[in-house]
Design a protein around this motif. Structure first.
Motif, PDB file in Angstrom:
ATOM      1  N   UNK A   1      43.400  25.198  51.511  1.00 39.38           N
ATOM      2  CA  UNK A   1      42.391  26.182  51.912  1.00 39.38           C
ATOM      3  C   UNK A   1      42.873  27.071  53.046  1.00 39.38           C
ATOM      4  N   UNK A   2      43.571  26.488  54.032  1.00 40.23           N
ATOM      5  CA  UNK A   2      43.997  27.270  55.179  1.00 40.23           C
ATOM      6  C   UNK A   2      45.054  28.322  54.819  1.00 40.23           C
ATOM      7  N   UNK A   3      45.643  28.216  53.617  1.00 42.65           N
ATOM      8  CA  UNK A   3      46.658  29.182  53.194  1.00 42.65           C
ATOM      9  C   UNK A   3      46.084  30.321  52.355  1.00 42.65           C
ATOM     10  N   UNK A   4      44.781  30.277  52.060  1.00 46.68           N
ATOM     11  CA  UNK A   4      44.173  31.302  51.212  1.00 46.68           C
ATOM     12  C   UNK A   4      43.226  32.185  52.012  1.00 46.68           C
ATOM     13  N   UNK A   5      43.122  33.447  51.574  1.00 48.16           N
ATOM     14  CA  UNK A   5      42.179  34.383  52.165  1.00 48.16           C
ATOM     15  C   UNK A   5      41.667  35.317  51.071  1.00 48.16           C
ATOM     16  N   UNK A   6      40.513  35.946  51.325  1.00 49.10           N
ATOM     17  CA  UNK A   6      39.964  36.883  50.348  1.00 49.10           C
ATOM     18  C   UNK A   6      40.923  38.050  50.142  1.00 49.10           C
ATOM     19  N   UNK A   7      41.046  38.473  48.886  1.00 41.83           N
ATOM     20  CA  UNK A   7      41.818  39.675  48.575  1.00 41.83           C
ATOM     21  C   UNK A   7      40.878  40.867  48.692  1.00 41.83           C
ATOM     22  N   UNK A   8      41.143  41.739  49.647  1.00 41.88           N
ATOM     23  CA  UNK A   8      40.235  42.871  49.888  1.00 41.88           C
ATOM     24  C   UNK A   8      40.335  43.958  48.823  1.00 41.88           C
ATOM     25  N   UNK A   9      41.370  43.885  47.982  1.00 43.21           N
ATOM     26  CA  UNK A   9      41.519  44.829  46.877  1.00 43.21           C
ATOM     27  C   UNK A   9      41.704  44.052  45.571  1.00 43.21           C
ATOM     28  N   UNK A  10      40.642  43.402  45.096  1.00 48.35           N
ATOM     29  CA  UNK A  10      40.766  42.519  43.914  1.00 48.35           C
ATOM     30  C   UNK A  10      41.134  43.287  42.658  1.00 48.35           C
ATOM     31  N   UNK A  11      41.910  42.653  41.809  1.00 48.54           N
ATOM     32  CA  UNK A  11      42.261  43.231  40.514  1.00 48.54           C
ATOM     33  C   UNK A  11      42.461  42.096  39.522  1.00 48.54           C
ATOM     34  N   UNK A  12      42.552  42.440  38.257  1.00 52.19           N
ATOM     35  CA  UNK A  12      42.730  41.412  37.220  1.00 52.19           C
ATOM     36  C   UNK A  12      44.037  40.656  37.426  1.00 52.19           C
ATOM     37  N   UNK A  13      44.005  39.367  37.149  1.00 43.42           N
ATOM     38  CA  UNK A  13      45.184  38.518  37.261  1.00 43.42           C
ATOM     39  C   UNK A  13      45.779  38.343  35.864  1.00 43.42           C
TER      40      UNK A  13
END
Length: 566
Positions: A507-519
């Motif tokens: 969890x501590x290594x993840x953050x919200x992507x402020x510019x989301x796009x399809x994966x």
């Protein structure tokens, strides 16, 4: 799908009643010339159900809508234009019957696709359910056409359907490849040619040399084909269509391309199963010579360089006997190509490598169905993946019949496979994880969110989570998890990464992507039904496992984007 298709009427009583109540509209229609009437009935505005009802109106319209006539053919063509290539226009096709068969195949295809998600969501690779497809009572191209229509659905919805339609289509095409391969191998050796049809031979050696020089210029200088030295062990190097697209490959794939072009141009080259480096040979001496010095050897991986015998040995760094300079059959070439793929599949322990190993074993055993070594490898692979246990038992029985000395290994696998079958009968459904549970209070992110890894920078989407790290001690040690501030005692997330991999991130290594796009991950459809533009919506199966995450995902998206815009 369309409404049920009404059958063309043939009941005199119903016909009489229909004629009695037809009215001026029908009378006016039946009064039209035949060609004009047919033109109207072939209109794209009329569907199959309309044609069926019209045919029940009166004798004149019933005859116009005859099952083998132009109206039903046009109805079929408008609905499924790509299928006409399977019909001979001179045959008296019952188009009404074909329409019903295609429509029923479509319904069955959609039923099977919709059932796959529920049946195989928790399995590593879907296998057992393909028996449904093998017993279809319709032409396979009908079924494949419906799968393609699913895959071609527009928009970002239906991802789960598209995911399983692609899996099923892959299976069908793999089975067709195996069928064609078996038919090819049953031909006499002299008919197992690299090219179909006659080859015009150019007798003059010097003219042939000019042809090869021109080939080298076009292939290697103008089109920039080259040996893939930087990524030699990439499986794409072994597939000829990928060689053509990427213009790079390994010795054997480039040699097959080179040989095929040369033969089309009238220069007969032959494949040489040289150790560690596949070659071609070009005859310089008398025809049928067994003297290895009567041939020039060509290295397609080395830009078509022509080699003498000693130069071939310099290529691999050691001396070889004359037998390795001999020509090999097309079956032996296939064996080596499949062997290369098998070795690549053994190199890693990933989903992609397991699939490559499975497909390669299928191809190899199609050529050599009684090879005990590869049958045992197939049984061990299925056993390791925990799939198709009944198939494992069939393979082991075949091995025991071929080689009784294998009874020790066979007995071990039989025992543990039977135990696996019994455990599977006792298995309960997957764990349902509620965010409201006290033990999950530290979980910050939810299913479907587009995230970014703080350390490695990759973009990903969450498809699962655990309140703490659930991996074994060896994994935790190898991944150096204890070096993290919160170590393994923090939530960990299953994520699909844009490079096609699946990872387990703290969890501590993840953050919200402020510019989301399809994966762009091949398994997106296994877990999600739609991309909204900001996040993914879980499909039914994933939502059942994480029933409270959808609301939290929507709230997190709204809060995250409103704050980022401020």
């Amino acid at each position: 799908m369309a409404a049920p298709v009404a059958a063309p009427c043939a009941q005199p009583e119903a016909e009489a009643e229909a004629e009695a109540g037809a009215g001026a509209g029908v009378m006016g229609l039946t009064a039209l010339p035949g060609e004009l009437l047919e033109l109207i009935l072939c209109s794209a505005a009329l569907g199959a159900a309309d044609i069926g009802r019209v045919s029940c109106t009166c004798r004149r319209l019933r005859d116009a809508c005859a099952p083998r006539g132009k109206v039903w053919r046009e109805c079929f063509r408008l609905r499924w234009p790509s299928l006409l290539k399977y019909y001979n226009q001179t045959d008296g096709v019952n188009w009404f019957k074909e329409y019903k068969a295609r429509r029923n195949a479509g319904l069955e295809a959609r039923r099977i696709v919709s059932s796959f998600s529920k049946r195989f969501f928790s399995e590593h690779v879907p296998c057992d359910g393909f028996s449904d497809i093998e017993t279809l009572g319709c032409p396979s191209h009908f079924f494949e056409d419906e799968l393609m229509s699913i895959l071609n659905m527009e928009g970002r919805k239906g991802l789960t359907w598209k995911y399983y339609a692609k899996k099923i289509l892959y299976f069908l095409r793999q089975q067709n490849i195996l069928k064609n391969l078996k038919e090819y191998l049953q031909r006499p050796v002299d008919q197992q040619s690299f090219l179909e049809g006659e080859v015009l031979m150019i007798p003059e050696v010097e003219l042939q040399r000019q042809v090869l020089d021109a080939m080298n210029c076009v292939l290697y200088e103008q089109l920039k084909y080259k040996g893939n030295e930087m990524d030699y062990y990439n499986s794409l190097n072994s597939y000829i269509h990928q060689v053509l697209i990427r213009r790079t490959g390994i010795p054997i794939s480039l040699s097959i391309l080179y040989l095929t072009i040369a033969r089309q141009l009238g220069v007969k080259l032959e494949p040489v199963n040289f150790p560690s480096h596949f070659l071609l040979r070009w005859r310089q001496g008398k025809e049928g010579s067994t003297d290895i010095f009567d041939y020039t050897y060509i290295d397609a991986f080395g830009k078509g360089k022509q080699l003498a015998v000693k130069e071939c040995e310099y290529l691999i760094g050691h001396h070889v006997t004359e037998e390795f300079y001999g020509v090999v059959t097309s079956k032996e070439v296939l064996q080596r190509m499949v062997g290369n793929l098998l070795n690549l599949g053994k190199r890693e322990s990933t989903d992609q490598s397991y699939q490559l190993l499975r497909d390669s074993l299928d191809l190899y055993l199609a050529m050599y169905p009684d090879n005990v070594q590869h049958l045992m490898l197939q049984a061990r692979l299925y056993f390791h993946l925990g799939i198709w246990p009944e198939k494992v038992l069939d393979i082991l029985q075949h091995i025991q019949a071929l080689d009784p000395s294998q009874h020790g290994a066979v007995g071990y696998l039989v025992q543990h496979t039977l135990e696996h079958i019994e455990r599977r009968k006792e298995e309960v459904g997957p764990e349902v994880k509620h965010r409201s549970d006290e033990k999950h209070k530290d979980v910050c992110f939810s299913i479907g969110l587009i995230m970014k890894h703080k350390r490695y920078g990759y973009n990903c989407v969450i498809y699962g989570w655990d309140p703490t790290c659930m991996m074994g001690h060896e994994w935790i040690r190898n991944m150096n998890v204890h070096s993290l501030p919160h170590g393994p005692h923090q939530p960990f997330y299953n994520v699909l990464v844009e490079d096609g991999s699946c990872r387990y991130a703290a969890q501590e290594n993840l953050e919200y992507n402020t510019e989301p796009h399809e994966i762009p991950h091949p398994d997106i459809g296994r877990y999600f039904s739609e991309f909204t533009g900001t996040h993914y919506l879980a499909n039914t199966e994933l939502e059942m496992r994480y029933p409270e995450d959808l609301e939290l995902t929507c709230a997190a998206v709204q809060e995250n984007y409103s704050s980022s815009k401020e």
